[in-house]
Scaffold this active site. Structure first.
Site: not given
Length: 908
Positions: A564, A560
């Site tokens: 980023y 997840y």
């Protein structure tokens, strides 16, 4: 014959403007008579040209002189580069669309909201030094003290040996007259000159203050008063003073005085303030947005790329030199093998994140993905375009400070509640450069809702009223199924009244305004109720923060957060993907994010809790240092010894075929492969079993094993099993500060050194640079002794004499025949060794002069030709085998005999 109609000028054009002006002059009788012969002459300009105009102002005046006085206030007090930007826009619009459109551009783009935004930013940097301000200061303090007083003040202040400062006579110097320039307009050379002048002013101010003190004043008091005067002076110029300690010592005061009087210190401070001011003005003008330049301005990206090029050129022109062994290594190679390399940095972050997730799975913890952003007054531009009218003039650095303060309050509240957690934090920008945070945390399932309540409480505490509409402010409680009355809020309504009720939804029938969040199975509510909520506030908090749960059934936490990490470093493995914030390519936006981070000095990634990464790196360094010694030991062994070591490397519990001398010979394993196989069998070891397991985990990149060996994810710094060991060097910096340098680690009371070699960074010599230009390789090893003084010769038993042409060919790498079937050649000697980080590097030794037997060379060439022929004919039978009859024994002559011993057996 009729006269043709006079063509009418198009309204709004320059021709229409001139016609209107001539008509007004004619009506008042002020139009002079002109003798023309079929030519249309432009009207004469009778206005007196203003004086002291800049180059840009003169261009504007020549285009439209009549609006000069009206237009001038819009361009006043702006930096020159912004004036040029708006002036070029104005001139372009005036020439294409006319006077009216150009003036509308000034009013709409440069007036109103833009003027307010620019004035907000300019007011924040009004104290910064300018060219004229510094020139005035330098003139005031020039020759204020005579030589005797200057020497007396220096003796009072500094007790050590004095270094004379070169005199600078401001009276005899004749500087060129220059206009006023703000700090954001200066280039690199101008900043250096300003830094030199400010350092001189500070020294003169310091000496003047010391000279004014009465004789007999204590040395500590002299240093303290001198620094306080300088600190106040520096702060009045908008620069942060050097000393930040609450209880400084005399040495701290002295070091701070030396730093404040140094031009390098001033150069760093001025460069930092310049880049902040320049980018802040670009944000105020709307140059940082989704529609203009996302994340940072184009000017910021250009300066960042240019600085990177200069840094890389400096790195490429330098080398590391070990005076003890006289070995040199290219500094570029070492930089590429460190965490300064974005690829290595990204991989280390992924390893640490994955290790944290493994620890969480081991303890059965629940993962939370939290997002925290700043209130609207920190944001400057709407995502769809247009200025945010209530922007307070804050910079991305101000927003980062707000996020830090808010997170500090959240951590303190969780600590008071005795809630333990660990995780990782990332910071990334919105399209307008305002930062926001993503936090990946792991905690016990029973603490999940306690954490979310505290997190949301502090995330919406500041400017909470903006999360409600006007109707919601008047009616904070809305019942389900009951329409909200169309009533404007009264003037007596205040925010404190609204906060008293906490907007709870405990009343029967009250609508739930909270965002819907899917809670995975296994999360225990606290308190144990049937309908747990993430917060007690009945409020839509999605504009300020966000809460998501990591559900292992849908995906891992590392996966997840991987995007980023990647999109904020180099965009690895995201080819073709679009950025959610800007809609542009992720890899292109990664460059802008990197420039944004460097401009505002924002830390992108931070791990919270667990063991420190510095100790992890030192353990890996120690393991690889021992591995390097093991590799050097193997390099001194013969091939037969390597085979014997490989046989002994198998453990007693190993099941399967083992490589022995027969197998190595049959499989044709060369010495290089044997060396690599033995290097892979190396296992780091120490006297302590616990330290050895932690060392093995760090060497294998096992972050989970390393953290567990250090005491677990919730271990405090005082309870670490292995800690860093530092060496303090008094007066180690150029300003006299003590410098702490890591030298190893401490394990069970034993100090273990990991940095045993001393490297010196120096510039490559001219010969090395020339060799790099010719061959494009790494720098050759250099030493203080000429390599030609003691030449190394191999196999040469008789003298020979060659001419200049042959010598030139020899130096270029060619072979030169010396008769008798022999030739000579200069051989470049290279060696593959392990560095301190465990990576293989090429070390070039001094060249050797060798004797080559041409007959052996011919034999080698023939052997090579035979090997090529065997490779091309591999698999082709020498002759057609005879046809076999059915149900007969197959031909086993082509199958080699087995090499298995009685104990060993083949793996089937």
């Amino acid at each position: 014959m009729t006269r043709p109609a006079t063509p009418l000028a198009i309204p709004g054009t320059a021709a229409a403007y001139e016609a209107e002006k001539l008509a007004q002059l004619w009506a008042t009788g002020a139009l002079p008579a002109q003798q023309v012969s079929g030519l249309a002459l432009p009207p004469e300009k009778h206005a007196i040209e203003p004086e002291a105009m800049s180059v840009t102002e003169r261009k504007l005046y020549e285009v439209n002189p009549d609006d000069h006085d009206w237009r001038k206030p819009y361009f006043a007090d702006l930096p020159d580069y912004l004036v040029r930007y708006f002036a070029n826009k104005y001139i372009s619009i005036f020439n294409s669309k006319g006077r009216r459109a150009a003036n509308e551009f000034v009013v709409k783009r440069m007036g109103g909201e833009l003027q307010r935004r620019i004035r907000l930013v300019m007011n924040r940097y009004r104290k910064l030094p300018t060219l004229k301000k510094v020139a005035v200061l330098a003139g005031e303090y020039a020759d204020k003290l005579n030589e005797a007083d200057r020497h007396s003040a220096q003796v009072k202040l500094f007790t050590g040996p004095q270094q004379e400062r070169l005199p600078f006579d401001f009276d005899t110097a004749k500087p060129k007259p220059q206009r006023e320039k703000l700090l954001c307009e200066l280039d690199r050379e101008e900043i250096k000159e300003m830094a030199f002048q400010m350092a001189y002013v500070c020294q003169e101010k310091m000496l003047a203050e010391v000279d004014a003190l009465p004789s007999g004043t204590q040395h500590k008091e002299v240093a303290k008063q001198a620094y306080e005067v300088l600190a106040k002076f520096v702060e009045s110029l908008g620069i942060k003073p050097q000393l930040t300690k609450k209880r400084p010592t005399v040495e701290d005061y002295e070091c701070a005085l030396v730093a404040t009087s140094d031009k390098k210190w001033w150069e760093g401070r001025l460069k930092k303030s310049r880049k902040f001011m320049r980018e802040h003005l670009a944000i105020a003008m709307g140059q940082v947005s989704k529609n203009a330049s996302p994340y940072c301005s184009r000017d910021c990206q250009y300066e960042y790329e240019e600085q990177r090029k200069r840094n890389w050129e400096a790195i490429d022109s330098r080398e590391l030199f070990d005076a003890e062994t006289e070995e040199t290594v290219s500094l570029k190679d070492m930089v590429l093998k460190s965490v300064a390399n974005p690829a290595i940095r990204r991989m280390e972050l992924m390893v640490r994140t994955r290790g944290c997730e493994d620890i969480a799975n081991h303890f059965g913890l629940t993962g939370l993905f939290l997002t925290l952003t700043a209130p609207s007054r920190y944001h400057n531009t709407y995502k769809k375009g247009g200025f945010i009218p209530h922007w307070s003039g804050s910079s991305p650095r101000d927003a980062q400070h707000y996020l830090n303060r808010t997170w500090a309050k959240i951590r303190a509240a969780l600590a008071r509640a005795d809630i333990r957690w660990f995780g990782v934090r990332t910071a990334e920008p919105h399209h307008d450069g305002t930062p926001h945070w993503h936090l990946l945390l792991w905690t016990k399932p029973e603490n999940v809702f306690r954490i979310t309540k505290v997190f949301i409480e502090y995330a919406i505490r500041e400017d909470r009223h903006e999360l409600f509409t006007q109707k919601r402010l008047f009616y904070p409680v809305q019942y389900a199924g009951v329409p909200m009355p169309q009533v404007e809020p009264n003037s007596h309504f205040t925010v404190p009244k609204m906060l008293d009720h906490r907007f709870t939804s405990k009343l029967k029938g009250v609508a739930n305004l909270r965002p819907k969040v899917e809670v995975p199975r296994g999360v225990m509510p606290y308190p144990f109720t049937d309908t747990p909520e993430l917060t007690d506030h009945n409020i839509d908090y999605s504009a300020r923060c966000d809460v998501k749960f990591i559900d292992p059934e849908k995906g891992s936490a590392t996966g997840y957060i991987a995007k980023y990490i990647s999109k904020n470093i180099d965009g690895y493995a995201m080819e073709g993907e679009k950025d959610e914030e800007t809609g542009k390519d992720v890899k292109d936006m990664a460059k802008a994010v990197t420039a944004w981070k460097a401009r505002w000095n924002i830390r992108q990634f931070q791990f919270i809790g667990g063991a420190p990464v510095t100790t992890y790196r030192e353990l890996r360094r120690y393991a690889n240092a021992n591995k390097m010694e093991f590799g050097n030991y193997l390099a001194q062994q013969e091939r037969s010894d390597l085979i014997k070591l490989l046989e002994e490397s198998y453990s007693q519990s190993f099941v399967g075929p083992r490589l022995n001398e027969v197998a190595v010979k049959h499989l044709k394993i060369n010495t290089k492969d044997l060396f690599a196989r033995l290097m892979n069998t190396y296992i780091p070891n120490t006297d302590s079993k616990g330290v050895t397991e932690t060392l093995k985990a760090a060497d294998q990149g096992d972050w989970k094993g390393y953290v567990m060996g250090q005491g677990g994810p919730f271990v405090t710094r005082d309870e670490l099993q292995i800690r860093n060991d530092y060496e303090v060097t008094p007066f180690g910096s150029v300003y006299g500060y003590a410098v702490s340098k890591i030298i190893g680690f401490i394990a069970e009371g034993e100090h273990i050194k990991t940095r045993t070699r001393v490297w010196e960074i120096r510039k490559k010599s001219d010969e090395t640079a020339e060799a790099l230009a010719l061959y494009g390789g790494s720098a050759a090893s250099r030493s203080s002794v000429n390599n030609c003084t003691h030449p190394v010769c191999e196999g040469i038993t008789k003298p020979f004499d060659i001419g200049e042409d042959a010598l030139s060919a020899l130096l270029k790498g060619s072979r030169v025949s010396v008769g008798g079937g022999s030739s000579i050649k200069i051989r470049q000697v290279t060696e593959m060794v392990l560095d301190d980080t465990g990576h293989y590097i090429t070390i070039e030794r001094p060249p050797q002069l060798i004797d080559i037997d041409d007959r052996c060379l011919q034999q080698d060439m023939q052997a090579f030709d035979n090997a090529v022929a065997d490779f091309l004919n591999f698999g082709k039978p020498d002759k057609i085998p005879p046809e076999r009859h059915k149900n007969t024994q197959p031909d086993l002559s082509r199958i080699p005999p087995t090499y298995w011993d009685d104990i060993e057996w083949p793996l089937i």
